[in-house]
Design a protein around this motif. Structure first.
Motif, PDB file in Angstrom:
ATOM      1  N   ARG A  17      84.192   7.694  42.670  1.00  0.00           N
ATOM      2  CA  ARG A  17      85.583   7.997  42.365  1.00  0.00           C
ATOM      3  C   ARG A  17      86.221   7.686  43.634  1.00  0.00           C
ATOM      4  O   ARG A  17      85.780   8.312  44.582  1.00  0.00           O
ATOM      5  CB  ARG A  17      85.890   8.995  41.330  1.00  0.00           C
ATOM      6  CG  ARG A  17      85.709  10.402  42.187  1.00  0.00           C
ATOM      7  CD  ARG A  17      85.832  11.724  41.136  1.00  0.00           C
ATOM      8  NE  ARG A  17      87.187  11.663  40.633  1.00  0.00           N
ATOM      9  CZ  ARG A  17      88.131  12.716  40.836  1.00  0.00           C
ATOM     10  NH1 ARG A  17      87.522  13.494  41.835  1.00  0.00           N
ATOM     11  NH2 ARG A  17      89.201  12.869  40.462  1.00  0.00           N
ATOM     12  N   LEU A  18      87.440   7.206  43.775  1.00  0.00           N
ATOM     13  CA  LEU A  18      88.180   6.941  44.968  1.00  0.00           C
ATOM     14  C   LEU A  18      89.461   6.818  44.656  1.00  0.00           C
ATOM     15  O   LEU A  18      90.037   6.608  43.639  1.00  0.00           O
ATOM     16  CB  LEU A  18      87.513   5.885  45.721  1.00  0.00           C
ATOM     17  CG  LEU A  18      87.847   4.345  45.168  1.00  0.00           C
ATOM     18  CD1 LEU A  18      87.434   3.571  46.221  1.00  0.00           C
ATOM     19  CD2 LEU A  18      86.987   4.038  44.008  1.00  0.00           C
ATOM     20  N   LEU A  19      90.185   7.221  45.823  1.00  0.00           N
ATOM     21  CA  LEU A  19      91.565   7.074  45.727  1.00  0.00           C
ATOM     22  C   LEU A  19      92.227   6.582  47.098  1.00  0.00           C
ATOM     23  O   LEU A  19      91.866   7.229  48.223  1.00  0.00           O
ATOM     24  CB  LEU A  19      92.370   8.481  45.551  1.00  0.00           C
ATOM     25  CG  LEU A  19      93.598   8.827  45.321  1.00  0.00           C
ATOM     26  CD1 LEU A  19      94.340   8.121  44.329  1.00  0.00           C
ATOM     27  CD2 LEU A  19      94.161  10.245  45.714  1.00  0.00           C
ATOM     28  N   PRO A  20      93.116   5.663  47.187  1.00  0.00           N
ATOM     29  CA  PRO A  20      93.450   4.637  46.552  1.00  0.00           C
ATOM     30  C   PRO A  20      92.213   3.690  46.087  1.00  0.00           C
ATOM     31  O   PRO A  20      91.541   3.379  47.078  1.00  0.00           O
ATOM     32  CB  PRO A  20      94.598   3.954  46.890  1.00  0.00           C
ATOM     33  CG  PRO A  20      94.407   4.037  48.341  1.00  0.00           C
ATOM     34  CD  PRO A  20      93.935   5.506  48.721  1.00  0.00           C
ATOM     35  N   ALA A  21      92.228   3.019  45.111  1.00  0.00           N
ATOM     36  CA  ALA A  21      91.095   1.847  44.852  1.00  0.00           C
ATOM     37  C   ALA A  21      91.793   0.469  45.772  1.00  0.00           C
ATOM     38  O   ALA A  21      92.841   0.493  46.065  1.00  0.00           O
ATOM     39  CB  ALA A  21      91.303   1.364  43.466  1.00  0.00           C
ATOM     40  N   GLY A  67      96.456   6.387  41.595  1.00  0.00           N
ATOM     41  CA  GLY A  67      95.668   7.178  40.955  1.00  0.00           C
ATOM     42  C   GLY A  67      94.264   7.051  41.229  1.00  0.00           C
ATOM     43  O   GLY A  67      93.728   6.131  41.925  1.00  0.00           O
ATOM     44  N   TRP A  68      93.493   8.016  40.817  1.00  0.00           N
ATOM     45  CA  TRP A  68      91.858   7.762  40.948  1.00  0.00           C
ATOM     46  C   TRP A  68      91.224   6.760  40.114  1.00  0.00           C
ATOM     47  O   TRP A  68      91.832   6.674  38.912  1.00  0.00           O
ATOM     48  CB  TRP A  68      91.190   9.272  40.530  1.00  0.00           C
ATOM     49  CG  TRP A  68      91.532  10.306  41.567  1.00  0.00           C
ATOM     50  CD1 TRP A  68      92.298  11.049  41.541  1.00  0.00           C
ATOM     51  CD2 TRP A  68      90.633  10.453  42.691  1.00  0.00           C
ATOM     52  NE1 TRP A  68      92.463  12.207  42.799  1.00  0.00           N
ATOM     53  CE2 TRP A  68      91.160  11.577  43.240  1.00  0.00           C
ATOM     54  CE3 TRP A  68      89.276   9.983  43.120  1.00  0.00           C
ATOM     55  CZ2 TRP A  68      90.802  12.265  44.553  1.00  0.00           C
ATOM     56  CZ3 TRP A  68      88.926  10.475  44.290  1.00  0.00           C
ATOM     57  CH2 TRP A  68      89.517  11.733  44.711  1.00  0.00           C
ATOM     58  N   HIS A  69      90.426   6.057  40.601  1.00  0.00           N
ATOM     59  CA  HIS A  69      89.445   4.885  39.817  1.00  0.00           C
ATOM     60  C   HIS A  69      88.267   5.316  39.992  1.00  0.00           C
ATOM     61  O   HIS A  69      87.777   6.011  40.960  1.00  0.00           O
ATOM     62  CB  HIS A  69      90.045   3.564  40.645  1.00  0.00           C
ATOM     63  CG  HIS A  69      91.236   3.305  40.272  1.00  0.00           C
ATOM     64  ND1 HIS A  69      92.531   3.644  40.501  1.00  0.00           N
ATOM     65  CD2 HIS A  69      91.543   1.990  39.478  1.00  0.00           C
ATOM     66  CE1 HIS A  69      93.354   2.873  40.278  1.00  0.00           C
ATOM     67  NE2 HIS A  69      92.951   2.025  39.424  1.00  0.00           N
ATOM     68  N   PHE A  98      87.038   9.718  48.694  1.00  0.00           N
ATOM     69  CA  PHE A  98      85.935   9.053  48.144  1.00  0.00           C
ATOM     70  C   PHE A  98      84.766   9.854  47.806  1.00  0.00           C
ATOM     71  O   PHE A  98      84.781  11.016  48.743  1.00  0.00           O
ATOM     72  CB  PHE A  98      85.430   8.022  49.359  1.00  0.00           C
ATOM     73  CG  PHE A  98      84.069   7.387  48.942  1.00  0.00           C
ATOM     74  CD1 PHE A  98      84.189   5.924  48.609  1.00  0.00           C
ATOM     75  CD2 PHE A  98      82.989   8.079  49.354  1.00  0.00           C
ATOM     76  CE1 PHE A  98      83.303   5.245  48.233  1.00  0.00           C
ATOM     77  CE2 PHE A  98      81.869   7.013  49.168  1.00  0.00           C
ATOM     78  CZ  PHE A  98      81.766   5.946  48.669  1.00  0.00           C
ATOM     79  N   GLU A  99      84.162   9.958  46.589  1.00  0.00           N
ATOM     80  CA  GLU A  99      83.452  10.843  46.078  1.00  0.00           C
ATOM     81  C   GLU A  99      82.240  10.048  45.312  1.00  0.00           C
ATOM     82  O   GLU A  99      82.733   9.427  44.453  1.00  0.00           O
ATOM     83  CB  GLU A  99      83.860  11.853  45.181  1.00  0.00           C
ATOM     84  CG  GLU A  99      83.202  12.764  44.555  1.00  0.00           C
ATOM     85  CD  GLU A  99      83.878  13.618  43.535  1.00  0.00           C
ATOM     86  OE1 GLU A  99      83.084  14.164  42.721  1.00  0.00           O
ATOM     87  OE2 GLU A  99      84.994  13.846  43.637  1.00  0.00           O
ATOM     88  N   VAL A 100      80.881  10.418  45.511  1.00  0.00           N
ATOM     89  CA  VAL A 100      79.880   9.739  44.829  1.00  0.00           C
ATOM     90  C   VAL A 100      79.739  10.671  43.723  1.00  0.00           C
ATOM     91  O   VAL A 100      79.287  11.859  43.903  1.00  0.00           O
ATOM     92  CB  VAL A 100      78.641   9.323  45.720  1.00  0.00           C
ATOM     93  CG1 VAL A 100      77.472   9.063  44.684  1.00  0.00           C
ATOM     94  CG2 VAL A 100      78.851   8.390  46.904  1.00  0.00           C
ATOM     95  N   VAL A 101      79.785  10.232  42.631  1.00  0.00           N
ATOM     96  CA  VAL A 101      79.659  11.316  41.411  1.00  0.00           C
ATOM     97  C   VAL A 101      78.370  11.370  40.909  1.00  0.00           C
ATOM     98  O   VAL A 101      77.613  12.379  40.558  1.00  0.00           O
ATOM     99  CB  VAL A 101      80.718  10.535  40.332  1.00  0.00           C
ATOM    100  CG1 VAL A 101      80.415  11.727  38.984  1.00  0.00           C
ATOM    101  CG2 VAL A 101      82.246  10.676  40.542  1.00  0.00           C
ATOM    102  N   ASP A 102      77.625  10.356  41.090  1.00  0.00           N
ATOM    103  CA  ASP A 102      76.168  10.080  40.634  1.00  0.00           C
ATOM    104  C   ASP A 102      75.615   8.950  41.460  1.00  0.00           C
ATOM    105  O   ASP A 102      76.056   7.878  41.677  1.00  0.00           O
ATOM    106  CB  ASP A 102      76.163  10.065  38.958  1.00  0.00           C
ATOM    107  CG  ASP A 102      74.449   9.986  38.529  1.00  0.00           C
ATOM    108  OD1 ASP A 102      73.945  10.784  38.829  1.00  0.00           O
ATOM    109  OD2 ASP A 102      74.679   9.665  37.384  1.00  0.00           O
ATOM    110  N   ALA A 103      74.125   9.442  41.771  1.00  0.00           N
ATOM    111  CA  ALA A 103      73.426   8.280  42.529  1.00  0.00           C
ATOM    112  C   ALA A 103      71.805   8.461  41.995  1.00  0.00           C
ATOM    113  O   ALA A 103      71.498   9.613  42.120  1.00  0.00           O
ATOM    114  CB  ALA A 103      73.641   8.114  43.740  1.00  0.00           C
TER     115      ALA A 103
END
Length: 141
Positions: free
Chosen positions: A95-99, A106-108, A74-79
């Motif tokens: 972006r996270l894995l799995p959704a 894959g990544w979503h 789990f990653e917060v790309v932007d906030a």
């Protein structure tokens, strides 16, 4: 000569509670997230599956847990935290894995935008959600 009044600065508490909400989301601390929400929060969301309405900090935090709590990565790309027309504006891309909801491998990525009424807690939030999309997917390709 008449001087116009300077625009009123947004209350620090409103922006701070928005930042606390986003920090709780980034760490997936849903109990902490619930403390940023008023006990009787009115939450309305437009999701790809249709509209959702919830009341109460526990139910709202549980919804976020259902969307993001089960991901292994789990990653917060932007906030961002801002203000639009006197309402708190919160936006985040993850972006996270799995959704969740078994929607593919894959990544979503997902982006959500919220507009909230807040003082020392978030009392109402109206949110729109992009849905979960495979990372790098471009329609028609």
């Amino acid at each position: 000569m008449t001087r116009s009044a300077a625009p009123e600065a947004p209350p620090l508490a409103r922006w701070s509670v928005g930042g606390e909400f986003l920090e709780a989301l980034a760490t997936r601390d849903f109990e902490r997230m619930a403390t940023t929400l008023g006990p009787t929060i009115r939450f309305r969301a437009l999701l790809p599956s249709g509209p959702v309405e919830l009341e109460g900090s526990g139910d709202v935090a549980a919804a976020f847990r259902s969307w993001f709590g089960g991901a292994d990565q789990f990653e917060v790309v932007d906030a961002t935290v801002g203000e639009v027309g006197g309402r708190l504006h919160l936006a985040w891309r993850i972006r996270l894995l799995p959704a969740p909801f078994d929607i593919g491998r894959g990544w979503h990525v997902i982006e959500q935008q919220g507009y909230a009424s807040a003082t020392t807690s978030i009392e109402t939030m109206d949110m729109v959600c992009s849905g979960f999309h495979p990372e790098g997917h471009r329609p028609g390709h």
